[in-house]
Design a protein around this motif. Structure first.
Motif, short mmCIF file in Angstrom:
data_model
loop_
_atom_site.label_atom_id
_atom_site.label_comp_id
_atom_site.label_asym_id
_atom_site.label_seq_id
_atom_site.Cartn_x
_atom_site.Cartn_y
_atom_site.Cartn_z
N GLN A 120 37.39 15.38 77.89
CA GLN A 120 38.39 14.20 77.88
C GLN A 120 37.95 13.63 79.44
O GLN A 120 37.93 14.35 80.50
CB GLN A 120 39.68 14.64 77.83
CG GLN A 120 40.61 13.26 78.18
CD GLN A 120 41.88 13.35 77.70
OE1 GLN A 120 42.13 13.80 76.50
NE2 GLN A 120 43.00 12.83 78.21
N GLU A 123 45.77 17.03 79.11
CA GLU A 123 45.03 17.03 80.60
C GLU A 123 45.52 17.45 81.77
O GLU A 123 44.73 18.08 82.58
CB GLU A 123 44.29 15.70 80.72
CG GLU A 123 43.21 15.53 81.82
CD GLU A 123 42.66 13.98 81.94
OE1 GLU A 123 41.72 14.04 82.69
OE2 GLU A 123 43.19 13.22 81.37
N ARG A 139 37.64 10.94 74.35
CA ARG A 139 37.49 12.37 74.16
C ARG A 139 36.11 12.57 73.56
O ARG A 139 35.84 11.62 72.69
CB ARG A 139 38.42 12.99 73.29
CG ARG A 139 39.67 13.39 73.95
CD ARG A 139 40.91 14.19 73.22
NE ARG A 139 41.87 14.50 74.11
CZ ARG A 139 42.65 15.33 73.75
NH1 ARG A 139 42.62 15.93 72.45
NH2 ARG A 139 43.50 15.90 74.58
N LEU A 160 38.52 20.45 77.74
CA LEU A 160 40.03 20.78 77.44
C LEU A 160 40.25 21.71 76.38
O LEU A 160 41.51 22.52 76.45
CB LEU A 160 40.72 19.41 76.79
CG LEU A 160 41.00 18.12 77.28
CD1 LEU A 160 41.72 17.26 76.97
CD2 LEU A 160 41.61 18.49 78.97
N ARG A 184 44.08 20.61 83.87
CA ARG A 184 43.74 20.26 85.42
C ARG A 184 44.49 21.18 86.42
O ARG A 184 43.92 21.58 87.59
CB ARG A 184 43.82 18.83 85.76
CG ARG A 184 42.71 18.03 85.28
CD ARG A 184 42.85 16.46 85.85
NE ARG A 184 41.96 15.58 85.19
CZ ARG A 184 40.76 15.24 85.66
NH1 ARG A 184 40.59 15.83 86.85
NH2 ARG A 184 40.05 14.45 84.99
#
Length: 176
Positions: free
Chosen positions: A74, A15, A136, A64, A19
């Protein structure tokens, strides 16, 4: 380290890596939608070349993974997602699942095609709380044809526990 701790560390690392690449929230233009196949479009979002949808920022979840017929979103439920009775609002479940379901269908579409949700069926199996940790939504295509796409998704935690299951029927159409 236990399997749970390893899985949690992997999920958090994946993650964070995703991001770090994401663009600011926004809405892609019709020209951008038409330029790519469904999976290419989703991969451009993951690469930070197209904006993330504003709902992802609002509810703090992200795409993701995207491959043809399968996507993973997620998020980590928190107090900001609570309803008045002390657990995560059903709308959080539904939005996470609708995203995974719709994008699973989208991931199979050729250039120039779009989709919209016609039907969403959600079964909430157990409560999410701010102590659940990351979850998830894993969406998988059941069948996509020229006019209709069908998909299913589950929300799972790092232990593999299922919190919700959903199915969708989407209308598939040519973009204008």
């Amino acid at each position: 380290m236990s399997t749970r701790e390893e899985t949690l560390a992997q999920w958090q690392a994946q993650e964070a890596a995703v991001r770090a690449k994401l663009a600011a929230p926004g809405v892609a233009s019709l020209e951008q939608l038409k330029q790519y196949s469904g999976v290419e479009f989703l991969q451009r979002i993951l690469a930070g070349e197209l904006p993330i949808p504003p709902i992802a920022q609002t509810l703090d979840f992200n795409l993701l993974e995207a491959e043809p017929g399968r996507v993973i979103f997620q998020g980590t439920p928190g107090m900001q997602h609570y309803n008045p009775i002390g657990s995560v609002h059903g709308g959080y479940f539904c939005t996470l699942l609708d995203s995974a379901l719709g994008c699973a269908v989208q991931s199979t579409l050729p250039k120039g095609s779009g989709y919209t949700t016609l039907e969403l069926k959600v079964n909430l199996i157990r409560a999410l709380t701010d102590k659940t940790g990351p979850v998830r939504a894993i969406g998988k295509v059941i069948q996509v044809g020229g006019r209709v796409g069908v998909a299913e998704a589950n929300i799972v935690d790092v232990d593999g526990k299922i919190y919700a299951h959903a199915t969708t029927t989407c209308l598939v159409f040519a973009l204008p």
